[in-house]
Design a protein around this motif. Structure first.
Motif, PDB file in Angstrom:
ATOM      1  N   ASP A   1      45.007   7.957  93.349  1.00 43.93           N
ATOM      2  CA  ASP A   1      45.323   8.443  92.661  1.00 43.93           C
ATOM      3  C   ASP A   1      44.786   9.589  91.909  1.00 43.93           C
ATOM      4  N   ALA A   2      43.358  10.075  92.570  1.00 44.93           N
ATOM      5  CA  ALA A   2      43.215  11.113  91.814  1.00 44.93           C
ATOM      6  C   ALA A   2      42.821  11.736  92.813  1.00 44.93           C
ATOM      7  N   ALA A   3      42.807  11.675  93.983  1.00 48.47           N
ATOM      8  CA  ALA A   3      42.178  12.192  94.854  1.00 48.47           C
ATOM      9  C   ALA A   3      43.872  12.654  95.361  1.00 48.47           C
ATOM     10  N   LEU A   4      45.167  11.737  95.052  1.00 50.74           N
ATOM     11  CA  LEU A   4      46.053  12.677  95.474  1.00 50.74           C
ATOM     12  C   LEU A   4      47.275  13.317  94.784  1.00 50.74           C
ATOM     13  N   LYS A   5      46.773  12.957  93.348  1.00 48.91           N
ATOM     14  CA  LYS A   5      46.944  13.913  92.431  1.00 48.91           C
ATOM     15  C   LYS A   5      47.573  15.402  92.443  1.00 48.91           C
ATOM     16  N   PRO A   6      48.693  15.949  91.718  1.00 49.53           N
ATOM     17  CA  PRO A   6      48.600  17.327  92.233  1.00 49.53           C
ATOM     18  C   PRO A   6      47.223  17.912  92.104  1.00 49.53           C
ATOM     19  N   ARG A   7      47.241  19.085  92.315  1.00 51.49           N
ATOM     20  CA  ARG A   7      45.971  19.731  92.087  1.00 51.49           C
ATOM     21  C   ARG A   7      46.097  21.431  91.984  1.00 51.49           C
ATOM     22  N   VAL A   8      45.755  21.826  90.764  1.00 56.15           N
ATOM     23  CA  VAL A   8      46.887  22.908  90.180  1.00 56.15           C
ATOM     24  C   VAL A   8      46.079  23.796  89.490  1.00 56.15           C
ATOM     25  N   GLU A   9      45.464  24.882  89.245  1.00 54.22           N
ATOM     26  CA  GLU A   9      45.124  26.245  89.246  1.00 54.22           C
ATOM     27  C   GLU A   9      45.799  26.935  88.231  1.00 54.22           C
ATOM     28  N   GLY A  10      44.925  27.240  86.894  1.00 50.75           N
ATOM     29  CA  GLY A  10      45.470  27.817  85.999  1.00 50.75           C
ATOM     30  C   GLY A  10      46.670  27.057  84.962  1.00 50.75           C
TER      31      GLY A  10
ATOM     32  N   ASP B   1      46.710  20.061 112.203  1.00 50.01           N
ATOM     33  CA  ASP B   1      46.193  19.919 113.735  1.00 50.01           C
ATOM     34  C   ASP B   1      45.134  18.254 112.684  1.00 50.01           C
ATOM     35  N   GLN B   2      44.028  17.497 114.004  1.00 50.34           N
ATOM     36  CA  GLN B   2      43.204  16.433 113.033  1.00 50.34           C
ATOM     37  C   GLN B   2      42.284  17.228 111.991  1.00 50.34           C
ATOM     38  N   TYR B   3      41.917  18.211 112.623  1.00 55.50           N
ATOM     39  CA  TYR B   3      40.377  18.855 111.415  1.00 55.50           C
ATOM     40  C   TYR B   3      41.205  19.499 110.473  1.00 55.50           C
ATOM     41  N   ALA B   4      42.472  20.212 110.086  1.00 54.59           N
ATOM     42  CA  ALA B   4      42.901  20.344 109.324  1.00 54.59           C
ATOM     43  C   ALA B   4      43.079  18.926 107.841  1.00 54.59           C
ATOM     44  N   LEU B   5      43.923  18.469 108.530  1.00 54.35           N
ATOM     45  CA  LEU B   5      44.012  16.769 107.687  1.00 54.35           C
ATOM     46  C   LEU B   5      42.409  15.932 107.452  1.00 54.35           C
ATOM     47  N   ARG B   6      41.416  16.314 108.178  1.00 54.11           N
ATOM     48  CA  ARG B   6      40.814  15.786 107.912  1.00 54.11           C
ATOM     49  C   ARG B   6      39.782  16.298 106.474  1.00 54.11           C
ATOM     50  N   ALA B   7      39.454  18.020 106.679  1.00 57.57           N
ATOM     51  CA  ALA B   7      39.473  18.905 106.045  1.00 57.57           C
ATOM     52  C   ALA B   7      39.786  18.652 104.912  1.00 57.57           C
ATOM     53  N   ALA B   8      41.235  18.284 104.690  1.00 58.93           N
ATOM     54  CA  ALA B   8      42.327  18.330 103.335  1.00 58.93           C
ATOM     55  C   ALA B   8      41.635  17.045 102.636  1.00 58.93           C
ATOM     56  N   ALA B   9      41.360  15.675 103.498  1.00 56.86           N
ATOM     57  CA  ALA B   9      41.223  15.096 102.939  1.00 56.86           C
ATOM     58  C   ALA B   9      39.669  14.849 102.390  1.00 56.86           C
ATOM     59  N   MET B  10      38.549  15.709 103.216  1.00 56.24           N
ATOM     60  CA  MET B  10      37.405  15.476 102.567  1.00 56.24           C
ATOM     61  C   MET B  10      37.605  16.932 100.425  1.00 56.24           C
ATOM     62  N   ALA B  11      38.379  17.654 100.449  1.00 55.24           N
ATOM     63  CA  ALA B  11      38.463  18.115  99.644  1.00 55.24           C
ATOM     64  C   ALA B  11      39.153  18.214  98.213  1.00 55.24           C
ATOM     65  N   ARG B  12      39.891  16.548  98.882  1.00 56.02           N
ATOM     66  CA  ARG B  12      40.960  15.701  97.746  1.00 56.02           C
ATOM     67  C   ARG B  12      39.910  15.118  97.128  1.00 56.02           C
ATOM     68  N   CYS B  13      38.649  15.056  97.676  1.00 57.41           N
ATOM     69  CA  CYS B  13      37.952  13.739  97.286  1.00 57.41           C
ATOM     70  C   CYS B  13      36.968  14.398  96.056  1.00 57.41           C
ATOM     71  N   ALA B  14      37.120  16.171  96.765  1.00 54.71           N
ATOM     72  CA  ALA B  14      36.304  16.445  94.936  1.00 54.71           C
ATOM     73  C   ALA B  14      36.504  16.844  93.665  1.00 54.71           C
TER      74      ALA B  14
ATOM     75  N   ASP C   1      38.341  17.764  89.877  1.00 54.50           N
ATOM     76  CA  ASP C   1      38.869  19.007  89.837  1.00 54.50           C
ATOM     77  C   ASP C   1      38.450  20.713  89.387  1.00 54.50           C
ATOM     78  N   SER C   2      37.570  20.546  88.551  1.00 55.50           N
ATOM     79  CA  SER C   2      36.805  21.777  88.980  1.00 55.50           C
ATOM     80  C   SER C   2      36.014  22.101  89.949  1.00 55.50           C
ATOM     81  N   ARG C   3      35.827  21.449  90.948  1.00 57.59           N
ATOM     82  CA  ARG C   3      35.225  21.538  92.325  1.00 57.59           C
ATOM     83  C   ARG C   3      36.343  21.865  93.724  1.00 57.59           C
ATOM     84  N   TYR C   4      37.200  21.428  92.961  1.00 52.45           N
ATOM     85  CA  TYR C   4      38.758  21.776  94.346  1.00 52.45           C
ATOM     86  C   TYR C   4      39.063  22.858  94.765  1.00 52.45           C
ATOM     87  N   PHE C   5      39.455  23.650  93.621  1.00 54.73           N
ATOM     88  CA  PHE C   5      39.977  25.335  94.232  1.00 54.73           C
ATOM     89  C   PHE C   5      38.246  26.033  94.610  1.00 54.73           C
TER      90      PHE C   5
END
Length: 202
Positions: free
Chosen positions: A30-39, A89-102, A104-108
């Motif tokens: 739930d936390a990983a897939l919620k909207p990631r918003v800056e501002g 591609d697969q590496y973009a998918l994997r990198a996005a998955a890792m980033a979404r585990c960060a 909120d304060s560290r995501y962007f």
């Protein structure tokens, strides 16, 4: 979406390996897939960015244009930015998955780092290992990164962002931006974003 459908979606992205059934208790979907918003969440205008972490044009936007948008519109409370993954591609998918585990304060900051170092990690002999090294700078352990990058439900959700972008906004390339009722395609100069943003701010 079940495992068979997920694998079909991954194959469409050029993923030639099967995602193992590996899950880690600390992956909060739930936390990983919620909207990631800056501002400011109450900003008058929203800019949705569809991007792929292996897209060179996306990296150019993040390095050259986004800082100006932040200074002029986001940091002043006029605009908020929502990131929506559109992995190519697969590496973009994997990198996005890792980033979404960060958190909120560290995501962007992590996304900025992944784009800034894109040419290095995406061309590395071991791209996944290189992604994990960047994740460590954001406080994501190698074990957590592995869990996130192989979590079926998380990657399923990311692929849903891509499918929704295609369906809802006719996104076919990255980066694509939906700014209120305007659409900007490509790593356009700051002036192109001004032209789309300013009239909607009134």
């Amino acid at each position: 979406m079940n495992r068979r459908t997920l694998n079909i979606g991954l194959l469409a992205l050029g993923v030639s390996i099967l995602i193992p059934r590996f899950s880690w208790a600390a992956v909060d979907h739930d936390a990983a897939l919620k909207p990631r918003v800056e501002g400011d969440p109450n900003a008058k205008l929203t800019m949705i960015e569809y991007s792929s972490l292996t897209c060179p044009h996306c990296a150019t936007f993040h390095k050259e244009t986004l800082p100006q948008i932040r200074e002029t519109y986001i940091n002043t409370g006029k605009l908020k930015l929502e990131m929506r993954d559109f992995p190519l591609d697969q590496y973009a998918l994997r990198a996005a998955a890792m980033a979404r585990c960060a958190p909120d304060s560290r995501y962007f900051p992590l996304m900025d780092m992944l784009f800034a170092q894109q040419s290095k990690w995406s061309r590395a002999t071991d791209p996944v290992g290189a992604i994990k090294q960047i994740g460590r700078l954001a406080g994501i352990s190698p074990e957590q990164a592995d869990a996130c990058m192989t979590d079926e439900k998380l990657m399923d959700g990311i692929l849903q962002f891509r499918l929704a972008g295609q369906k809802d906004h006719d996104v076919s390339s990255t980066p694509t931006f939906v700014i209120g009722d305007q659409k900007v395609v490509g790593a356009q100069p700051f002036e192109a974003f001004q032209k789309a943003i300013d009239p909607q701010l009134g």
